[in-house]
Design a protein around this motif. Structure first.
Motif, PDB file in Angstrom:
ATOM      1  N   ALA A   1     -14.688  75.976  -4.700  1.00 22.37           N
ATOM      2  CA  ALA A   1     -13.920  75.327  -3.630  1.00 22.37           C
ATOM      3  C   ALA A   1     -14.795  74.623  -2.613  1.00 22.37           C
TER       4      ALA A   1
ATOM      5  N   CYS B   1     -15.097  82.383  -1.803  1.00 21.13           N
ATOM      6  CA  CYS B   1     -13.839  82.060  -2.484  1.00 21.13           C
ATOM      7  C   CYS B   1     -13.028  83.310  -2.803  1.00 21.13           C
TER       8      CYS B   1
ATOM      9  N   LEU C   1     -10.588  77.931  -6.221  1.00 23.05           N
ATOM     10  CA  LEU C   1     -10.857  79.241  -5.624  1.00 23.05           C
ATOM     11  C   LEU C   1     -11.234  80.263  -6.693  1.00 23.05           C
TER      12      LEU C   1
ATOM     13  N   SER D   1     -14.682  79.857  -8.033  1.00 22.39           N
ATOM     14  CA  SER D   1     -15.715  79.820  -6.980  1.00 22.39           C
ATOM     15  C   SER D   1     -16.315  78.417  -6.828  1.00 22.39           C
TER      16      SER D   1
END
Length: 382
Positions: free
Chosen positions: A121, A178, A116, A119
């Motif tokens: 995910a 995210c 997360l 960025s």
């Protein structure tokens, strides 16, 4: 007039935006300028304490809030987020990027806190906005990337949990979503709302009294009106002082929901340059967490696929990290980001320079334009 004021006046005088506020700090020396008005055709002048919708300049603050929880030992970077976000416990991924959202396979690995923050995910904007999964993700949030269009956080997470990823966790860098998930994660781990936790653990220690997810009634007179460029070259109003940000939002967007001032963002940037320390010396973040935020966490392949957003640079936690001197303003290690409402903020550990620009003219796309490159060029040589 000073040189920075001259630069702003050149663009504002041509009608690029009603006004702008900017500052460049090197150490304790700060040059600031405010030019134009808070509204098109208005008489209230821009001032250094004007409030702006900072859009994606929210992302670094949300990442910092999550890193506070990491420092507290409430979670770790390697933890699967499903512990707190059960909606994401069994993610599925579209079989290929061009597959329809119902053509999926199980995710190769769980989504972690690190995924997360970096960025990576599997959720977010890709360079190709026509991909079926990207179009569907846009629909999940009320057909808008703006916070005001979102459903409640729990409703949004339930929808997200039923929706596939574009890529397996860790495999690709994707923009924006995210950071919104980070905001929900902060709230659930902390047992407080994102606005409450951010104010208590980040904003208050740094004296960022003008930063928040809404504008108090007593401060609306300092709040700039927002615009976007129209097809005829003019400006169209998108929100006024008594509009969406005059009240608490139904969804506190960790990706783009904050209002702030140039001096508040300066205080945050100084904390990151000081390896997490507040002005009184007490830590907001540990030194290792502050450095992790300013460290690139992408691969060359991921950067190439995200050229539209990253412009050849990398991504830390909540912001980009310069890797090469691609343009005159790029400096390896320089950290920061831009906001789609016409804002930009960067800090350069190599020189100690902080550059913050706030306007009320929305960007017309992911590539910075107009006043921004000229401001960065100025800050790099100031």
């Amino acid at each position: 007039m000073g040189a920075l004021e001259d630069l702003l006046s050149e663009h504002i005088g041509k009608g690029w935006a009603p006004g702008a506020v900017a500052l460049v700090a090197r150490g304790e020396e700060t040059e600031a300028a405010a030019v134009g008005t808070r509204a098109l055709g208005g008489s209230d002048p821009m001032t250094r304490d004007t409030l702006f919708r900072i859009a994606s300049l929210t992302k670094p603050l949300t990442a910092a809030a999550l890193m506070v929880l990491v420092d507290d030992g409430r979670l770790s970077l390697d933890d699967p987020v499903a512990t707190w976000l059960p909606e994401l416990a069994k993610p599925r991924v579209v079989r290929t990027p061009h597959s329809e959202p119902d053509d999926t396979v199980p995710a190769a690995r769980p989504i972690t806190v690190f995924h997360l923050l970096a960025s990576r995910a599997g959720y977010g904007m890709a360079a190709d906005f026509s991909l079926p999964q990207v179009r569907g993700l846009f629909g999940l949030q009320g057909g808008s990337w703006e916070p005001a269009g979102f459903p409640s956080a729990d409703t949004w997470m339930a929808r997200l949990g039923d929706y596939p990823l574009l890529h397996h966790p860790g495999d690709a860098w994707l923009y924006n979503t995210c950071s919104d998930i980070q905001g929900v994660l902060v709230a659930r781990v902390a047992g407080q709302s994102l606005p409450e936790f951010l104010a208590e653990r980040v904003l208050a220690p740094l004296g960022m009294a003008d930063t928040g997810f809404s504008v108090p009634s007593g401060s609306l007179g300092r709040f700039a009106t927002a615009y976007e460029p129209g097809p005829d070259g003019g400006l169209t109003q998108t929100d006024g002082p008594e509009g969406d940000w005059s009240r608490e939002p139904g969804f506190a967007s960790g990706a783009g929901g904050l209002v702030s001032t140039v001096d508040d963002w300066l205080a945050f940037a100084r904390m990151l340059l000081a390896d997490g320390a507040a002005p009184d010396g007490r830590p907001v973040l540990t030194a290792s967490s502050a450095r992790l935020m300013r460290t690139d966490h992408t691969t060359a392949e991921q950067r190439a696929a995200s050229e539209l957003f990253l412009q050849g640079q990398g991504w830390g936690f909540g912001g980009s990290v310069d890797l090469t001197e691609r343009d005159p303003w790029n400096s390896p290690g320089r950290y920061g980001w831009v906001g789609g409402t016409g804002t930009a903020a960067h800090l350069d550990p190599a020189t100690g320079t902080i550059a913050v620009l706030m306007t009320q003219r929305a960007m017309s796309g992911p590539v910075p334009e107009g006043i921004m490159p000229d401001f960065w060029r100025y800050a790099a040589r100031a």
